[in-house]
Scaffold this motif. Structure first.
Motif, PDB file in Angstrom:
ATOM      1  N   GLU A 305     -37.838   6.837   5.934  1.00  0.00           N
ATOM      2  CA  GLU A 305     -38.335   7.147   7.271  1.00  0.00           C
ATOM      3  C   GLU A 305     -39.830   7.457   7.302  1.00  0.00           C
ATOM      4  OE1 GLU A 305     -36.254   6.607   9.868  1.00  0.00           O
ATOM      5  OE2 GLU A 305     -34.966   5.972   8.227  1.00  0.00           O
ATOM      6  N   VAL A 308     -43.070   4.165   6.548  1.00  0.00           N
ATOM      7  CA  VAL A 308     -43.324   3.182   7.611  1.00  0.00           C
ATOM      8  C   VAL A 308     -44.761   2.661   7.519  1.00  0.00           C
ATOM      9  CG1 VAL A 308     -41.596   4.107   9.178  1.00  0.00           C
ATOM     10  CG2 VAL A 308     -43.885   5.103   9.153  1.00  0.00           C
ATOM     11  N   CYS A 312     -48.398   7.944  12.076  1.00  0.00           N
ATOM     12  CA  CYS A 312     -48.112   8.388  13.437  1.00  0.00           C
ATOM     13  C   CYS A 312     -47.581   9.810  13.394  1.00  0.00           C
ATOM     14  CB  CYS A 312     -47.094   7.458  14.093  1.00  0.00           C
ATOM     15  SG  CYS A 312     -46.572   7.978  15.747  1.00  0.00           S
ATOM     16  N   LYS A 314     -46.491  11.656  15.796  1.00  0.00           N
ATOM     17  CA  LYS A 314     -45.258  11.801  16.581  1.00  0.00           C
ATOM     18  C   LYS A 314     -44.046  11.342  15.789  1.00  0.00           C
ATOM     19  CE  LYS A 314     -43.141  10.640  21.039  1.00  0.00           C
ATOM     20  NZ  LYS A 314     -41.831  10.245  20.427  1.00  0.00           N
ATOM     21  N   HIS A 315     -44.183  10.237  15.053  1.00  0.00           N
ATOM     22  CA  HIS A 315     -43.057   9.765  14.246  1.00  0.00           C
ATOM     23  C   HIS A 315     -42.689  10.784  13.166  1.00  0.00           C
ATOM     24  CE1 HIS A 315     -40.428   7.111  11.962  1.00  0.00           C
ATOM     25  NE2 HIS A 315     -41.120   7.427  10.881  1.00  0.00           N
ATOM     26  N   ASP A 318     -40.932  13.686  14.969  1.00  0.00           N
ATOM     27  CA  ASP A 318     -39.604  13.288  15.438  1.00  0.00           C
ATOM     28  C   ASP A 318     -38.633  13.144  14.277  1.00  0.00           C
ATOM     29  OD1 ASP A 318     -40.553  13.246  18.021  1.00  0.00           O
ATOM     30  OD2 ASP A 318     -40.688  11.057  18.158  1.00  0.00           O
ATOM     31  N   THR A 319     -39.102  12.563  13.180  1.00  0.00           N
ATOM     32  CA  THR A 319     -38.242  12.381  12.011  1.00  0.00           C
ATOM     33  C   THR A 319     -37.771  13.714  11.465  1.00  0.00           C
ATOM     34  OG1 THR A 319     -39.293  10.288  11.396  1.00  0.00           O
ATOM     35  CG2 THR A 319     -38.165  11.491   9.652  1.00  0.00           C
TER      36      THR A 319
END
Length: 546
Positions: A305, A308, A312, A314-315, A318-319
């Motif tokens: 995850e 990537v 980012c 936000k990623h 969120d993860t």
């Protein structure tokens, strides 16, 4: 100065919050000058590894193998391939690592073997031999085609015809890597015996390769098609047909949970031994939570995850939050690079960027969990550019030029900038040494007090004295776009907390922070300032506050 919170005392297991350094044996150090790294080469670099302040090494496969997938195709689980040395060398590695207070974790590839393994050679010979059901065999459809639509991760059909049996066998990876049939209890028992062999030999843990691939759907149902807009894989080419399906049936089956519980009961017979599972499923975060649930399956799990292509904030948030919401008592392990993906300095930095590189070191080591670093990551190595004629990875050879495979992250470690092959070997190495890497060699960075290597060592030493970073809970707060702000805290002691802020943009930002916080020094990140409870963070930097 730090004070250990009451809920995080010395009885916490060693692996919670541990830093694990991944060694890719072919490329760390060549001790016998044959162009390929080996176990004696690892032993020779243990002092260097110890200087990094890591808790353990994870050694990628060194087992006997035809090397079609560079050791992830095992032909003998209980022997060392002569390319890397001997069992005596492995015993010496374990002993000398332990002398330096470094744990040794080894790769265990349980879901499949090499097609040159004695088990498969027997299994493929007929339909009625003692190991005839040890692999996944199936009859052809009436028109002679494969039993279903399953696809190999390396592209193309996931089934290969075997004329001696008049059946197909399943291979989720290369056709030279047939899948074991874990629905057969004899296979499970044998695999547990192979694991026990290494535990008895003194290893401290297992990194379990593709551990969610052990079981397949017994009904061999077709995988459903995936819409084009959702064909975003982890670690494989965008034009790989593997991304065209939802992989509901060729991996991550419910029967695997009972096997993991059997594996855990074996591991628990060896105090301090730990399991770290690699997860790649349709919902890897949910699988991580399931596979670490109730402290009765895996100790830790990690997925792709954070591997990537684009950086980012936000990623990342969120993860972590999505995993935390479902993880319960489970424990994650985070990584930004490994032997299967483009190095993070190229993926996220666009090239060598020591300011960002230092911040990424601090960021991943500040999340709740343990952390894996890939060899050379402490130097800020970028992805090497490998010419087609030098490629070794069958994955890259197949998908060239759109996807160059994994060789670019597997090139030899640069030790001495002015020596032949950067000090890795006295002869031509199995992959060429990157000129860009030679400029970042260990000796160059040892001589530069501001290097990424010195930062890495300093930060890891500082982190060891921060119990909240090792074992505390995590809670995110609002931050400007492209930034992360989170608190590490002890839920049993509301008075103990540590805050971390990271600016992952190319511009200076201002982040309002709680009035009770003050800046912390000693971690090595530079440039941040605090004025009237507004944190000023230059581009690609971070800060810690208490």
């Amino acid at each position: 100065m730090s004070t250990a919170p009451s809920s995080m005392q010395a009885n916490s297991p060693w692996w919670r919050g541990a830093v694990i350094y991944q060694v890719y044996p072919r490329s760390l150090m060549d001790a016998n000058d044959d162009g390929v790294g080996d176990i004696r080469g690892i032993i020779g670099k243990l002092d260097y590894i110890a200087s990094l302040g890591v808790d353990a090494i994870w050694v990628s496969p060194f087992f006997k193998s035809p090397m079609k997938d560079f050791g992830y195709d095992i032909s003998d689980y209980r022997d060392v391939d002569p390319l890397f040395g001997s069992l005596d060398d492995l015993d010496a590695l374990i002993a000398q690592a332990h002398e330096r207070n470094i744990k040794v974790m080894i790769d265990q590839v349980l879901s499949h073997t090499s097609d040159q393994h004695a088990w498969f050679e027997e299994s493929r010979a007929s339909r009625d031999n003692p190991k005839s059901d040890w692999y996944v065999w199936a009859d052809a459809k009436p028109d002679g085609t494969a039993p279903n639509n399953w696809i190999s991760i390396f592209g193309g059909c996931g089934w290969e015809w075997e004329p001696r049996r008049g059946q197909y066998y399943l291979h989720n990876f290369l056709k030279s890597q047939p899948d074991l049939n874990f629905h057969n209890p004899d296979v499970q028992n044998q695999i547990l015996a192979e694991v026990e062999f290494w535990l008895e030999r003194g290893v401290d843990g297992l990194r379990l390769d593709a551990i969610n691939f052990c079981f397949h759907d017994a009904q061999l149902r077709d995988n459903p098609a995936k819409p084009p807009e959702q064909r975003q894989g982890r670690g494989f080419s965008e034009d790989n047909p593997y991304a065209f399906q939802y992989h509901y049936y060729n991996n991550t089956q419910p029967e695997n949970l009972a096997f993991l519980e059997r594996l855990r009961r074996l591991i628990d017979r060896f105090p301090g031994a730990v399991t770290l599972g690699e997860i790649s499923s349709e919902d890897s975060l949910a699988t991580m939570a399931e596979y670490t649930a109730n402290n009765e399956r895996l100790h830790m799990a990690y997925s792709f995850e954070l591997l990537v292509p684009e950086l980012c904030a936000k990623h990342i948030r969120d993860t972590v939050e999505n995993l935390e919401a479902s993880l319960g008592e489970g424990w994650p392990c985070w990584s930004l690079s490994n032997h299967d993906v483009v190095r993070v300095m190229s993926r996220w930095g666009g090239g060598y960027n020591p300011v960002l590189g230092k911040t990424l070191h601090a960021l991943v080591a500040s999340l709740r969990g343990s952390v894996c670093y890939y060899q050379g990551e402490e130097l800020g190595l970028t992805e090497a550019d490998i010419a087609f004629e030098d490629l070794q990875d069958p994955y890259g050879i197949t998908f060239w030029p759109n996807f160059k495979g994994r060789d670019g992250c597997r090139t030899p470690m640069p030790w001495q900038s002015n020596e032949k092959n950067a000090g890795f070997s006295k002869v031509k190495p199995w992959l060429p040494v990157s000129e860009a890497h030679a400029a970042l060699a260990v000796d160059v960075q040892e001589a530069d007090a501001n290097s990424m290597l010195h930062f890495y060592r300093g930060f890891m030493a500082w982190r060891k004295d921060q119990p909240l970073l090792l074992g505390g809970e995590i809670r995110f707060a609002s931050a400007p776009d492209g930034c992360l702000l989170f608190e590490r805290f002890d839920k049993a002691d509301g008075g103990q907390s540590l805050w971390a802020a990271f600016n992952l943009t190319d511009k200076t930002v201002q982040i309002p922070i709680p009035a009770t916080l003050s800046m912390l020094d000693g971690h090595g990140l530079q440039g941040a300032s605090l004025e009237e409870q507004v944190l000023n963070l230059p581009a690609y930097t971070g800060a810690f506050m208490r």
